[in-house]
Write an enzyme that holds these catalytic residues in place. Sequence first.
Site, short mmCIF file in Angstrom:
data_model
loop_
_atom_site.label_atom_id
_atom_site.label_comp_id
_atom_site.label_asym_id
_atom_site.label_seq_id
_atom_site.Cartn_x
_atom_site.Cartn_y
_atom_site.Cartn_z
CE LYS A 14 8.12 -4.33 63.17
NZ LYS A 14 9.37 -4.94 63.66
NE ARG A 127 17.20 -1.93 59.14
CZ ARG A 127 16.12 -2.07 59.90
NH1 ARG A 127 15.00 -2.56 59.39
NH2 ARG A 127 16.14 -1.73 61.17
NE ARG A 133 16.45 1.99 61.53
CZ ARG A 133 15.37 1.26 61.83
NH1 ARG A 133 14.56 0.85 60.86
NH2 ARG A 133 15.13 0.91 63.07
NE ARG A 144 16.36 -1.44 66.86
CZ ARG A 144 16.84 -1.57 65.63
NH1 ARG A 144 18.15 -1.38 65.40
NH2 ARG A 144 16.06 -1.88 64.64
P1 ADP Z 1 12.57 -1.86 64.34
O1 ADP Z 1 11.25 -2.58 64.34
O2 ADP Z 1 13.52 -2.39 63.33
O3 ADP Z 1 13.18 -1.73 65.70
P2 ADP Z 1 11.23 0.72 63.95
O4 ADP Z 1 11.48 1.62 62.81
O5 ADP Z 1 9.88 0.12 64.07
O6 ADP Z 1 12.36 -0.38 63.85
O7 ADP Z 1 11.52 1.52 65.32
C1 ADP Z 1 12.71 2.20 65.57
C2 ADP Z 1 12.71 2.84 66.97
O8 ADP Z 1 11.64 3.80 67.07
C3 ADP Z 1 12.42 1.87 68.12
O9 ADP Z 1 13.59 1.22 68.56
C4 ADP Z 1 11.85 2.82 69.19
O10 ADP Z 1 12.85 3.56 69.84
C5 ADP Z 1 11.04 3.80 68.37
N1 ADP Z 1 9.63 3.33 68.25
C6 ADP Z 1 9.01 2.96 67.10
N2 ADP Z 1 7.74 2.57 67.34
C7 ADP Z 1 7.55 2.70 68.68
C8 ADP Z 1 6.46 2.43 69.57
N3 ADP Z 1 5.28 1.95 69.12
N4 ADP Z 1 6.65 2.67 70.90
C9 ADP Z 1 7.80 3.16 71.37
N5 ADP Z 1 8.85 3.42 70.60
C10 ADP Z 1 8.76 3.20 69.27
#
Ligand code: ADP
Length: 189
Positions: A14, A127, A133, A144
């Site tokens: 994404k 990554r 990260r 996750r």
């Molecule tokens: P990825 O899609 O690789 O898991 P993101 O950067 O989108 O990485 O998200 C990292 C973390 O941030 C998620 O595992 C969650 O804990 C939190 N997070 C991000 N977006 C949301 C959301 N819309 N609702 C709840 N938690 C979120």
Amino acid sequence: MRNVILFGAPGAGKGTQSAIIREKFDFAYISTGEILRAEIKKGSELGKQAEQIINRGELVSDEIIVGMIKSFISENNSKDLLLDGFPRTVKQAEALDEILKTLNRGEAKVVELEVNKDVLMQRLLKRAEIEGRKDDNETTIRERFNQYDAKTAAVADYYKKKNSYISIDGEHGTPEEISVKLIDILKKL
Ligand code: ADP
């Protein structure tokens, strides 16, 4: 105004695709994950609240996330929207519908990047070596994925029922090749 949700499991690409799209289109872009990581870095109250949750691989509360999105959309109401990492629960999707309706913005459209879980795991572990990260370790990645299956996959069904969902193969081909398919879809939305 277009409301585009770029959807997919962790590691689906994404962020990578968003960067390519933003070079070609003038979208107001928000990545909820990026904002949360920036808050952690700043040491803000929100960052402190979110840090442990994120490092465990769990989801931050719908209330916090919806609040963030609401202000962002209100501030960018004159532009097309590109949402990355949101909505991640059906509750968030319902809240988004409400926000878009209040602002007279029309329906949201979802484009999912489909990638096999084994490939996702490999990508995230790679990554981890590059970006470091904290949530990119095998235990947290598994959690996750669990959260994705338990709470986020249903968001795709929510938009499928509204006929607002399209998916593309996010696994085979280079990021550029995948972006060609994505851009083609965006032009038609
Ligand atoms: P990825 O899609 O690789 O898991 P993101 O950067 O989108 O990485 O998200 C990292 C973390 O941030 C998620 O595992 C969650 O804990 C939190 N997070 C991000 N977006 C949301 C959301 N819309 N609702 C709840 N938690 C979120």
